[in-house]
Design an enzyme around this catalytic site. Sequence first.
Site, PDB file in Angstrom:
ATOM      1  N   GLY B 107       0.820  -1.216   0.000  1.00 32.72           N
ATOM      2  CA  GLY B 107       0.000   0.000   0.000  1.00 32.72           C
ATOM      3  C   GLY B 107       0.847   1.256   0.000  1.00 32.72           C
ATOM      4  N   CYS B 108       1.888   1.252   0.838  1.00 31.61           N
ATOM      5  CA  CYS B 108       2.727   2.436   0.968  1.00 31.61           C
ATOM      6  C   CYS B 108       3.527   2.680  -0.304  1.00 31.61           C
ATOM      7  CB  CYS B 108       3.658   2.275   2.149  1.00 31.61           C
ATOM      8  SG  CYS B 108       2.736   1.840   3.635  1.00 31.61           S
ATOM      9  N   THR B 109       3.908   1.593  -0.967  1.00 31.61           N
ATOM     10  CA  THR B 109       4.634   1.745  -2.229  1.00 31.61           C
ATOM     11  C   THR B 109       3.710   2.346  -3.275  1.00 31.61           C
ATOM     12  OG1 THR B 109       5.989  -0.160  -1.684  1.00 31.61           O
ATOM     13  CG2 THR B 109       5.968   0.517  -3.981  1.00 31.61           C
TER      14      THR B 109
END
Lengths: 208, 213
Positions: B107-109
Amino acid sequence: MGAAESHIWLEPILAGLVGYVLADLGSGVYHWGIDNYGSAETPVFGPQIEAFQGHHKWPWTITRRQFANNLHALARTVTFFVLPIDLACHDSVLLGFVGVCSGCIMFSQQFHAWAHGTKSKLPPIVVALQDAGILVSRPQHAAHHRQPYNNNYCIVSGVWNEFLDTQNVFGALEMILLFKLGVRPRSWDEPNSDWTEETETSSQVALP
Amino acid sequence: MASVSLPKLTLHFLLPTHSPKTPFCLNNSILHKLPESQFRGLKLSRSSSTSIPSSSSVKTSIFAKVTQGTVPPAFTLKDQDGKNVSLSKFKGKPVVVYFYPADETPGCTKQACAFRDSYEKFKKAGAEVVGISGDDSSSHKAFAKKYKLPFTLLSDESNKVRKDWGVPSDLFGTLPGRQTYVLDKNGKVQLIYNNQFQPEKHIDETLKLLQSL
């Protein structure tokens, strides 16, 4: 059969249906765990983890396993858990649930093998059950064997797959495990050669 | 409280076409609204006026210090090169401060790459973008290098700033929340957007606001 008598069958049958539905969920969670965590050296689960990784590398070999081969390991585990329940319990609803749930789990590897088969080579009844969504379908399971290898984990009926994938349930579980235990799932990183499917048909493979 | 929120969860299960809506009205006249966490298709809403929050969220929900219209607490954190960066550095221009769980997670990527891909639009709006997580500088450096991120990533290693700003956790406190603040050029918060499982939406929502500032 009178209304009062048919009622006796209804509850165990419904319990069996619940068992069938939950077996699919259980197969998905277990499969997700084994595909993503641990290694060949993990106690108890090591050989299975290795086998699953081997399966990802050579998926077609599962169609060459015999029926008994697909059943025996799961049958051992099911016997271990279900036999005591069968001996100790006499409640038909509970037995209905346990019987169908454990039966589906026992057959899950065979259902999985059929999902790797080609339509022309499968028994017509199996194809019909797959097309009806009662058994996991060939296209649905094929999606699991494609990048990013992080979906369609359920292998009994596959009825839970859409929900689990669209709601990103496994993604959430993976994040929780990262923060609680510091472990990353294999599916997050580029598959290495141990994991990627080997496409050369001439490779010599020893069946597990 | 689990008994209060369960019925809401069940209801949303039955609405397959339910699409999570933006938890915040972008109208500046709304004084403040506590952040709501969104899990695709499921809404775990937290509101201090109507429900008793579970113990894990008491610290964040009731005592959330940063709300729309307020000036958030100052901080100084190390960036990916180990240099100290203060929030005050960005005064005079709008800044997007986005808190995310961890580097190198799916998700953060996605979120970082989405900010990267729209970075020109942020620059055009005169805004800066700053990402904050609990990872250390070396993790941020590797993450920024791998995905060619052009903006600053700050290390909030003890999660102190996250707590000071009142970023709520998700999934009963097991997951650091994904919450983005847009500060105007005077350092006042004009938008708070929270969405754990649809990270790319943070870019759309913040750009929408910036273009109206």
